[in-house]
Write a protein that holds these residues in place. Structure first.
Motif, PDB file in Angstrom:
ATOM      1  N   ARG A  85       0.817  -1.216   0.000  1.00 51.57           N
ATOM      2  CA  ARG A  85       0.000   0.000   0.000  1.00 51.57           C
ATOM      3  C   ARG A  85       0.853   1.269   0.000  1.00 51.57           C
ATOM      4  N   GLY A  86       2.139   1.122   0.284  1.00 51.10           N
ATOM      5  CA  GLY A  86       3.015   2.278   0.339  1.00 51.10           C
ATOM      6  C   GLY A  86       3.029   2.956   1.692  1.00 51.10           C
ATOM      7  N   THR A  87       2.306   2.399   2.666  1.00 55.16           N
ATOM      8  CA  THR A  87       2.241   3.008   3.996  1.00 55.16           C
ATOM      9  C   THR A  87       3.604   3.027   4.663  1.00 55.16           C
ATOM     10  N   LEU A  88       4.306   1.921   4.583  1.00 56.27           N
ATOM     11  CA  LEU A  88       5.616   1.826   5.225  1.00 56.27           C
ATOM     12  C   LEU A  88       6.593   2.817   4.624  1.00 56.27           C
ATOM     13  N   ASN A  89       6.556   2.957   3.314  1.00 57.25           N
ATOM     14  CA  ASN A  89       7.466   3.887   2.646  1.00 57.25           C
ATOM     15  C   ASN A  89       7.175   5.338   3.039  1.00 57.25           C
ATOM     16  N   ARG A  90       5.894   5.658   3.251  1.00 63.08           N
ATOM     17  CA  ARG A  90       5.555   7.027   3.669  1.00 63.08           C
ATOM     18  C   ARG A  90       6.111   7.334   5.059  1.00 63.08           C
ATOM     19  N   PHE A  91       6.123   6.327   5.931  1.00 63.23           N
ATOM     20  CA  PHE A  91       6.703   6.553   7.259  1.00 63.23           C
ATOM     21  C   PHE A  91       8.203   6.797   7.179  1.00 63.23           C
ATOM     22  N   LEU A  92       8.843   6.211   6.166  1.00 58.51           N
ATOM     23  CA  LEU A  92      10.292   6.351   6.040  1.00 58.51           C
ATOM     24  C   LEU A  92      10.720   7.760   5.663  1.00 58.51           C
ATOM     25  N   ILE A  93       9.793   8.578   5.139  1.00 58.84           N
ATOM     26  CA  ILE A  93      10.164   9.954   4.790  1.00 58.84           C
ATOM     27  C   ILE A  93       9.710  10.936   5.870  1.00 58.84           C
ATOM     28  N   THR A  94       9.234  10.414   7.002  1.00 56.56           N
ATOM     29  CA  THR A  94       8.850  11.257   8.140  1.00 56.56           C
ATOM     30  C   THR A  94       9.949  11.191   9.199  1.00 56.56           C
ATOM     31  N   PRO A  95       9.897  12.100  10.188  1.00 55.02           N
ATOM     32  CA  PRO A  95      10.929  12.082  11.235  1.00 55.02           C
ATOM     33  C   PRO A  95      10.750  10.965  12.264  1.00 55.02           C
ATOM     34  N   VAL A  96       9.717  10.142  12.120  1.00 56.95           N
ATOM     35  CA  VAL A  96       9.452   9.100  13.115  1.00 56.95           C
ATOM     36  C   VAL A  96      10.648   8.158  13.235  1.00 56.95           C
ATOM     37  N   SER A  97      10.934   7.760  14.469  1.00 57.28           N
ATOM     38  CA  SER A  97      12.052   6.857  14.726  1.00 57.28           C
ATOM     39  C   SER A  97      11.838   5.527  14.022  1.00 57.28           C
ATOM     40  N   ARG A  98      12.889   5.041  13.383  1.00 58.05           N
ATOM     41  CA  ARG A  98      12.781   3.752  12.689  1.00 58.05           C
ATOM     42  C   ARG A  98      12.569   2.620  13.690  1.00 58.05           C
ATOM     43  N   GLY A  99      13.196   2.732  14.863  1.00 56.44           N
ATOM     44  CA  GLY A  99      13.005   1.726  15.895  1.00 56.44           C
ATOM     45  C   GLY A  99      11.575   1.690  16.391  1.00 56.44           C
ATOM     46  N   ALA A 100      10.911   2.863  16.413  1.00 56.23           N
ATOM     47  CA  ALA A 100       9.527   2.934  16.890  1.00 56.23           C
ATOM     48  C   ALA A 100       8.589   2.145  15.988  1.00 56.23           C
ATOM     49  N   ILE A 101       8.887   2.104  14.688  1.00 55.04           N
ATOM     50  CA  ILE A 101       8.035   1.360  13.754  1.00 55.04           C
ATOM     51  C   ILE A 101       8.040  -0.121  14.106  1.00 55.04           C
ATOM     52  N   MET A 102       9.221  -0.669  14.398  1.00 52.21           N
ATOM     53  CA  MET A 102       9.325  -2.079  14.749  1.00 52.21           C
ATOM     54  C   MET A 102       8.833  -2.332  16.170  1.00 52.21           C
ATOM     55  N   ASN A 103       9.128  -1.410  17.098  1.00 54.67           N
ATOM     56  CA  ASN A 103       8.696  -1.578  18.491  1.00 54.67           C
ATOM     57  C   ASN A 103       7.175  -1.611  18.599  1.00 54.67           C
ATOM     58  N   ALA A 104       6.501  -0.773  17.819  1.00 55.46           N
ATOM     59  CA  ALA A 104       5.041  -0.734  17.847  1.00 55.46           C
ATOM     60  C   ALA A 104       4.456  -2.071  17.405  1.00 55.46           C
ATOM     61  N   ASN A 105       5.094  -2.683  16.431  1.00 50.97           N
ATOM     62  CA  ASN A 105       4.652  -3.997  15.962  1.00 50.97           C
ATOM     63  C   ASN A 105       4.750  -5.028  17.080  1.00 50.97           C
ATOM     64  N   VAL A 106       5.881  -5.016  17.809  1.00 51.88           N
ATOM     65  CA  VAL A 106       6.092  -5.968  18.903  1.00 51.88           C
ATOM     66  C   VAL A 106       5.072  -5.745  20.016  1.00 51.88           C
ATOM     67  N   ILE A 107       4.827  -4.470  20.376  1.00 51.75           N
ATOM     68  CA  ILE A 107       3.887  -4.157  21.457  1.00 51.75           C
ATOM     69  C   ILE A 107       2.468  -4.564  21.093  1.00 51.75           C
ATOM     70  N   GLU A 108       2.074  -4.265  19.850  1.00 56.33           N
ATOM     71  CA  GLU A 108       0.723  -4.622  19.421  1.00 56.33           C
ATOM     72  C   GLU A 108       0.511  -6.138  19.451  1.00 56.33           C
ATOM     73  N   GLN A 109       1.503  -6.885  18.998  1.00 56.07           N
ATOM     74  CA  GLN A 109       1.408  -8.344  19.014  1.00 56.07           C
ATOM     75  C   GLN A 109       1.382  -8.868  20.452  1.00 56.07           C
ATOM     76  N   ALA A 110       2.154  -8.231  21.334  1.00 55.40           N
ATOM     77  CA  ALA A 110       2.180  -8.651  22.740  1.00 55.40           C
ATOM     78  C   ALA A 110       0.824  -8.437  23.406  1.00 55.40           C
ATOM     79  N   LEU A 111       0.194  -7.297  23.136  1.00 52.90           N
ATOM     80  CA  LEU A 111      -1.126  -7.023  23.716  1.00 52.90           C
ATOM     81  C   LEU A 111      -2.170  -7.996  23.184  1.00 52.90           C
TER      82      LEU A 111
END
Length: 255
Positions: A85-111
């Motif tokens: 969908r291009g969602t991931l690529n759009r995040f890559l051009i924002t200032p958001v931390s790259r680690g936060a993208i992966m950490n959010a995935n881990v937290i969501e799966q844990a919950l």
């Protein structure tokens, strides 16, 4: 990075809340294993050396762990959809931390794993399962499910970013789920397994989670039997998350 992780986790949880039926469907198979196997093989405990008073109580840790593994194995599908969908690529051009993208995935799966595990524990308790280890034992069970889920979630994300083919993830999940489950003490006591299977259980992370949880749920837990496999599972979870993060950075350089 903490703020970025919170925002990215909030985003993923919103998507999760919008599809509550997903949680229901992921609980159907564990319920089948729990009640079908729990009744079909309940007389297995009469075998000499099995060492349990209730087969339903015996299989609860295994079903919880199996559910965590099965649901987290599909994490790579979500990653592939975001790539397509291009969602991931759009995040890559924002200032958001790259680690936060992966950490959010881990937290969501844990919950998600925590909710699934609690529901399975309560369903089994309502059906007559006993937890002599009390809340502490149940907490360890859920923690083991989260750690194992993290291992397979990270591996699934790694495969998704590397191959970007749904068929590969489906094939890998089919290949691993049942063999890893049955080469563990999920449904059968280790003493009743063939020697070669007993050897393989020592190297099976699914069995580490099941054995640690089952030890914690006994009336007088030997915490050495909990900590040793739990620590091995924690190390493996850290390594697989590190691998998925490295793979993500490789993907980032390719776009």
């Amino acid at each position: 990075m903490t703020t970025d992780t919170l925002w990215m986790t909030h985003r993923r949880l919103q998507a999760f809340i919008r599809q509550p039926w997903y949680l229901v469907f992921t609980l159907i198979q564990p319920a089948i294993w729990l009640f079908l196997f729990g009744n079909l093989f309940k007389r297995i405990i009469e075998l000499p050396g099995f060492g349990s008073q209730s087969y339903l109580t015996y299989i609860v840790p295994g079903v919880v762990v199996m559910s965590a593994m099965a649901s987290n194995m599909w994490a790579g599908m979500g990653t592939m959809e975001e790539i397509e969908r291009g969602t991931l690529n759009r995040f890559l051009i924002t200032p958001v931390s790259r680690g936060a993208i992966m950490n959010a995935n881990v937290i969501e799966q844990a919950l998600s794993t925590t909710i699934q595990s609690l529901i399975i524990v309560l369903l089994a308790w309502a059906a007559g399962a006993d937890y002599p280890g009390g809340p502490a034992g149940v907490l360890v069970l859920i923690l083991m499910a989260i750690l194992l889920g993290t291992v397979f979630s990270a591996l699934s994300n790694t495969v998704g970013m590397l191959v970007r083919q749904r068929e590969t993830i489906i094939g890998l999940n089919t290949l691993l789920l049942l063999p890893l489950t049955f080469i563990s003490t999920t449904f059968m006591a280790e003493t009743l397994m063939p020697d070669w299977m007993q050897t393989l259980t020592n190297y099976n992370p699914v069995n580490w989670a099941v054995e640690a949880a089952r030890a914690a749920l006994t009336e007088n837990p030997d915490w050495g039997d909990v900590v040793t496999p739990g620590a091995a599972l924690l190390v493996l979870a850290v390594l697989t998350v590190w691998l998925s993060t490295r793979t993500f950075r490789t993907y980032q350089k390719s776009v």
